[in-house]
Design a protein around this motif. Structure first.
Motif, PDB file in Angstrom:
ATOM      1  N   SER A  84       0.888  -1.274  -0.194  1.00 52.25           N
ATOM      2  CA  SER A  84       0.200  -0.311   0.102  1.00 52.25           C
ATOM      3  C   SER A  84       1.170   1.152  -0.513  1.00 52.25           C
ATOM      4  CB  SER A  84      -0.422  -0.384   1.600  1.00 52.25           C
ATOM      5  OG  SER A  84      -1.739   1.160   1.506  1.00 52.25           O
ATOM      6  N   GLN A  85       0.338   2.286  -0.680  1.00 54.15           N
ATOM      7  CA  GLN A  85       1.246   3.310  -1.129  1.00 54.15           C
ATOM      8  C   GLN A  85       0.882   4.860  -0.403  1.00 54.15           C
ATOM      9  OE1 GLN A  85      -0.172   3.694  -4.802  1.00 54.15           O
ATOM     10  NE2 GLN A  85       2.561   3.275  -5.351  1.00 54.15           N
ATOM     11  N   LEU A  86      -0.889   4.467   0.948  1.00 50.12           N
ATOM     12  CA  LEU A  86      -1.364   5.362   1.401  1.00 50.12           C
ATOM     13  C   LEU A  86      -1.297   4.838   2.886  1.00 50.12           C
ATOM     14  CD1 LEU A  86      -2.680   8.179   1.250  1.00 50.12           C
ATOM     15  CD2 LEU A  86      -4.453   7.090   0.566  1.00 50.12           C
ATOM     16  N   THR A  87      -0.854   6.019   3.692  1.00 50.14           N
ATOM     17  CA  THR A  87      -1.485   5.562   5.665  1.00 50.14           C
ATOM     18  C   THR A  87      -2.970   6.348   5.828  1.00 50.14           C
ATOM     19  OG1 THR A  87       0.889   5.186   5.734  1.00 50.14           O
ATOM     20  CG2 THR A  87      -1.590   6.040   7.106  1.00 50.14           C
ATOM     21  N   TRP A  88      -3.451   5.686   5.889  1.00 54.39           N
ATOM     22  CA  TRP A  88      -4.944   6.635   5.907  1.00 54.39           C
ATOM     23  C   TRP A  88      -5.774   5.836   7.567  1.00 54.39           C
ATOM     24  CZ3 TRP A  88      -9.263   2.820   6.383  1.00 54.39           C
ATOM     25  CH2 TRP A  88      -8.986   1.618   5.603  1.00 54.39           C
ATOM     26  N   VAL A  89      -6.566   6.531   7.976  1.00 57.55           N
ATOM     27  CA  VAL A  89      -7.601   5.932   8.846  1.00 57.55           C
ATOM     28  C   VAL A  89      -9.095   6.322   9.190  1.00 57.55           C
ATOM     29  CG1 VAL A  89      -6.946   7.875  10.144  1.00 57.55           C
ATOM     30  CG2 VAL A  89      -7.301   5.977  12.160  1.00 57.55           C
ATOM     31  N   GLN A  90     -10.014   5.024   9.534  1.00 59.37           N
ATOM     32  CA  GLN A  90     -10.994   5.721   9.631  1.00 59.37           C
ATOM     33  C   GLN A  90     -11.679   6.637  10.626  1.00 59.37           C
ATOM     34  OE1 GLN A  90     -14.241   3.105   8.600  1.00 59.37           O
ATOM     35  NE2 GLN A  90     -14.467   2.737  10.484  1.00 59.37           N
ATOM     36  N   CYS A  91     -12.482   7.466   9.713  1.00 59.12           N
ATOM     37  CA  CYS A  91     -12.737   9.163  10.373  1.00 59.12           C
ATOM     38  C   CYS A  91     -14.122   9.036  10.993  1.00 59.12           C
ATOM     39  CB  CYS A  91     -12.093  10.516   9.366  1.00 59.12           C
ATOM     40  SG  CYS A  91     -10.549  10.510   8.944  1.00 59.12           S
ATOM     41  N   GLU A 141       2.202  -0.735  -9.444  1.00 59.08           N
ATOM     42  CA  GLU A 141       3.320   0.337  -8.897  1.00 59.08           C
ATOM     43  C   GLU A 141       3.571   0.261  -7.372  1.00 59.08           C
ATOM     44  OE1 GLU A 141       0.296   3.630  -9.100  1.00 59.08           O
ATOM     45  OE2 GLU A 141       1.974   3.663  -9.998  1.00 59.08           O
ATOM     46  N   ALA A 142       2.946  -0.229  -6.352  1.00 61.49           N
ATOM     47  CA  ALA A 142       3.059  -0.321  -5.357  1.00 61.49           C
ATOM     48  C   ALA A 142       4.300  -1.283  -4.356  1.00 61.49           C
ATOM     49  CB  ALA A 142       2.079  -0.517  -4.518  1.00 61.49           C
ATOM     50  N   LEU A 143       3.768  -3.125  -5.396  1.00 61.67           N
ATOM     51  CA  LEU A 143       5.425  -3.498  -5.044  1.00 61.67           C
ATOM     52  C   LEU A 143       6.314  -3.842  -5.260  1.00 61.67           C
ATOM     53  CD1 LEU A 143       2.390  -6.142  -5.517  1.00 61.67           C
ATOM     54  CD2 LEU A 143       2.634  -5.621  -3.538  1.00 61.67           C
ATOM     55  N   TYR A 144       7.129  -4.864  -4.834  1.00 62.22           N
ATOM     56  CA  TYR A 144       8.579  -4.539  -5.364  1.00 62.22           C
ATOM     57  C   TYR A 144       9.104  -6.311  -5.378  1.00 62.22           C
ATOM     58  CZ  TYR A 144       8.628  -1.049  -1.076  1.00 62.22           C
ATOM     59  OH  TYR A 144       8.161  -0.663  -0.643  1.00 62.22           O
ATOM     60  N   TYR A 145       9.227  -5.929  -6.362  1.00 66.46           N
ATOM     61  CA  TYR A 145      10.054  -7.417  -7.546  1.00 66.46           C
ATOM     62  C   TYR A 145      11.500  -7.183  -7.759  1.00 66.46           C
ATOM     63  CZ  TYR A 145       5.343  -6.797  -9.713  1.00 66.46           C
ATOM     64  OH  TYR A 145       4.086  -6.649  -9.791  1.00 66.46           O
ATOM     65  N   LEU A 146      11.463  -8.790  -8.032  1.00 71.75           N
ATOM     66  CA  LEU A 146      12.796  -9.407  -7.838  1.00 71.75           C
ATOM     67  C   LEU A 146      13.158  -9.996  -8.829  1.00 71.75           C
ATOM     68  CD1 LEU A 146      13.207 -11.032  -4.423  1.00 71.75           C
ATOM     69  CD2 LEU A 146      13.383  -8.567  -5.747  1.00 71.75           C
ATOM     70  N   ASP A 147      14.791 -10.383  -9.676  1.00 71.98           N
ATOM     71  CA  ASP A 147      14.501 -10.932 -11.260  1.00 71.98           C
ATOM     72  C   ASP A 147      15.583 -11.796 -11.032  1.00 71.98           C
ATOM     73  OD1 ASP A 147      15.131 -11.601 -13.662  1.00 71.98           O
ATOM     74  OD2 ASP A 147      16.665 -10.647 -13.415  1.00 71.98           O
TER      75      ASP A 147
END
Length: 460
Positions: free
Chosen positions: A126-133, A296-302
Motif C-alpha cells: 500500500s502506498q497510502l497511510t489512512w485511518v477511518q474517520c 506499482e506499489a509492490l517490490y519485484y525481483l529478477d
C-alpha cells in the motif's frame, strides 16, 4: 525442525502486533518490536486453535492477499470526479498483519497535544497511510471511536484541485483532495475519503514521544464489504509500498531511504522492523536489484531459477511478469508451470527415500489445505533446501522455511497461483533490507534488496 517453531517464526512477521520502541529522527531508524499474534497479549489472539487450523489460516491469508494485490479494479467517475488512484491495500482482517500503534492528531486534553492511539496494519503493498474517520457512512466495525479529525489541533484540509494534493490529477472526494481503495472480489472491499495533513506520534524508549508533522493521511469516510470479526482493533493502514519519489509512502514522508525486517524464531523473543537506519553491509550480505513491475506499489525481483537440494530445475524464462517479494503474504505462490516443476522436484527428491506423496485416494481427512503432503516416517530428517536464484544473489531456504510438520506427515508450504510471489514463510531466518539509495536507475532499478542469514531472535 519442529513445525511449531517455523510456524511461529512466520506468524511473528506476518501477524504480529508491532509496538514502537523508538522513533528518533537522524541516523537512527524508527524501530518497531514484534509481538507474536497467538500470544494472549496480541490483538490478533485467536484463542486455543489446533496446528491444522493455524496452517489453514496461513493459506487463507495468502489467498486473500493475492486477491487484494492482483484482482484490483479501477473506479471511473466516482462521486463525479475523474479516475482516482487505485491503491492496493490489505485491509480485510485475516489475523495475518503487522500492526503498529500510532498516535494520530493533536488534542489539548492530553499533555503536549498528544495524539489518539490507533492500531494501523503495516502493508508493503500500500502506498497510502489512512485511518477511518468520524462521520464515515458506511463504516467498517472498529472497537474504538473513529478518528475525530475535526477536533484535532493539527488537522489541515487539502481542497480539491490544490497543487499539493498527492493523488493524480487532483482527484476529489466531495470538495477535498481524495483517494479511493478498491481491492479483492466477490464483492470487492473499498474505502473512499479525503487526504488531509496530520501529525503522527510514536512512543519512545526514553519515556517521551517523537512526532512527525504535516504528513499526508487518508481519512476514510466510505467503506464497503469489510468482514472484520468482532471486536476489530485495526483502524487503518500504514503504507510502506513503493511510489518512487512521490510523498505518499510513510518512509518517503519521514525522509527514510530504507526499511528492514527480520523474522524471529521464537514466540517468546521479540524482533524488529526498522524504518531508516544505516546501509546493511558485511561479507555475508547479498544484494539483488529491486525492480518496477505491473503493480506499482509492490517490490519485484529478477528470479532466474529455483533449486531443490542444489539441483537446478532449469526454469530460466519461466517467470513472466517478474517476481514479487511480499511480507504480507504468508506462503510463496508460483505460476502453474513453475509450481508443476517444483512439485516434481520435491517428489523426485523424496522418491530416493521411498516416500510417496498422498494422492486423492490416500490423503487423510485432517490434512491442511495444501497440495503436496507426504507421510513422515519415524525418525526421518533428510529434508532438502530450496534455493531462489535471483540476479546476483541466492536465497537458500532451509527446511524450517519450506515444510510444515504435523504429527505423522509433512506438507510443502507452496501454492500455485496467478503470479510468482515470495511469501514470508520462505523469508525466515534472514534479515532483509529494502534500500532505495542503491540500484541503477538507468537500468530500471528502484533500489536494492539486501539480505543476510541471521538468528532473528538475537541482538544485532
Amino acid at each position: 525442525m519442529a513445525f511449531m517453531e517455523t510456524l511461529l517464526s512466520l506468524i511473528s512477521l506476518l501477524s504480529s502486533a508491532l509496538l514502537l520502541h523508538a522513533a528518533i529522527e537522524g541516523p537512527k531508524p524508527i524501530t518497531l518490536s514484534l509481538i507474536h499474534p497467538f500470544s494472549p497479549h496480541s490483538p490478533f489472539y485467536p484463542g486455543n486453535i489446533t496446528d491444522i487450523e493455524k496452517i489453514d489460516i496461513l493459506i487463507q491469508g495468502t489467498n486473500i492477499r493475492i486477491h487484494h494485490l492482483f484482482s484490483t479494479m479501477r473506479e471511473r467517475n466516482w462521486n463525479g470526479s475523474s479516475e482516482v488512484e487505485d491503491i492496493a491495500a490489505t485491509v480485510q482482517y485475516t489475523g495475518l498483519y503487522f500492526v503498529t500503534q500510532v498516535g494520530i492528531g493533536s488534542f489539548s486534553p492530553f499533555p503536549s497535544g498528544k495524539g489518539l492511539p490507533y492500531l494501523l496494519a503495516i502493508d508493503t503493498g500500500s502506498q497510502l497511510t489512512w485511518v477511518q474517520c468520524e462521520g464515515c457512512n458506511p463504516c467498517f466495525p472498529l472497537q474504538q471511536p473513529n478518528f475525530p479529525y475535526n477536533r484535532s489541533q493539527s488537522y489541515k484540509s487539502i481542497p480539491c484541485g490544490d497543487p499539493t494534493c498527492p493523488t493524480p490529477n487532483q482527484n476529489c472526494f466531495q470538495s477535498f483532495c481524495g483517494f479511493m481503495i478498491r481491492s479483492g472480489e466477490d464483492p470487492p472491499a473499498s474505502t473512499a475519503g479525503a487526504i488531509i495533513r496530520e501529525t503522527l506520534t510514536f512512543p519512545s524508549d526514553f519515556g517521551g514521544t517523537e512526532s512527525y508533522h504535516n504528513l499526508f493521511l487518508g481519512c476514510g469516510f466510505q467503506s464497503y464489504h469489510y468482514e472484520f470479526p468482532q471486536p476489530n482493533k485495526i483502524g487503518g493502514i500504514l503504507g510502506l509500498g513503493f511510489e518512487g519519489t512521490r510523498t505518499l509512502p510513510f518512509q518517503n514522508q519521514v525522509g527514510k531511504k530504507r526499511f528492514s525486517y527480520c523474522l524471529l524464531n521464537s514466540e517468546n523473543t521479540n524482533s524488529q522492523l526498522y524504518i531508516g537506519g544505516a546501509i546493511m553491509e558485511g561479507p555475508q550480505v547479498l544484494s539483488t536489484p529491486l525492480l518496477k513491475g505491473s503493480n506499482e506499489a509492490l517490490y519485484y525481483l529478477d528470479l532466474q531459477d529455483i533449486s531443490i537440494q542444489n539441483i537446478r530445475l532449469r526454469l530460466q524464462g519461466s517467470f513472466s511478469g517478474g517476481s514479487v517479494i511480499d511480507s504480507g503474504s504468508p506462503v510463496t505462490v508460483l505460476l502453474p508451470n513453475v509450481y508443476a516443476h517444483v512439485r516434481i522436484g520435491f517428489v523426485q527428491y523424496f522418491e530416493q527415500f521411498h516416500i510417496q506423496p498422498y494422492d486423492s485416494g490416500s490423503r487423510p481427512r485432517d490434512l491442511p489445505m495444501l497440495d503436496l503432503c507426504f507421510p513422515n516416517p519415524s525418525g526421518f530428517d533428510r529434508f532438502p533446501t530450496m534455493t531462489f536464484h535471483f540476479r546476483g544473489a541466492d536465497l537458500v531456504v532451509h527446511p524450517d522455511g519450506i515444510f510444515a510438520l504435523v504429527r505423522n506427515y509433512f506438507c510443502v508450504l507452496l501454492k500455485s497461483g496467478p503470479v510468482t510471489l515470495i511469501g514470508a514463510f520462505q523469508q525466515t531466518q534472514y534479515k532483509f533490507s529494502y534500500d532505495f539509495e542503491l540500484g541503477d536507475r538507468r537500468q530500471g532499478e528502484i533500489g536494492a534488496l539486501r539480505f543476510v542469514p541471521q538468528d532473528c531472535g538475537s541482538p544485532d
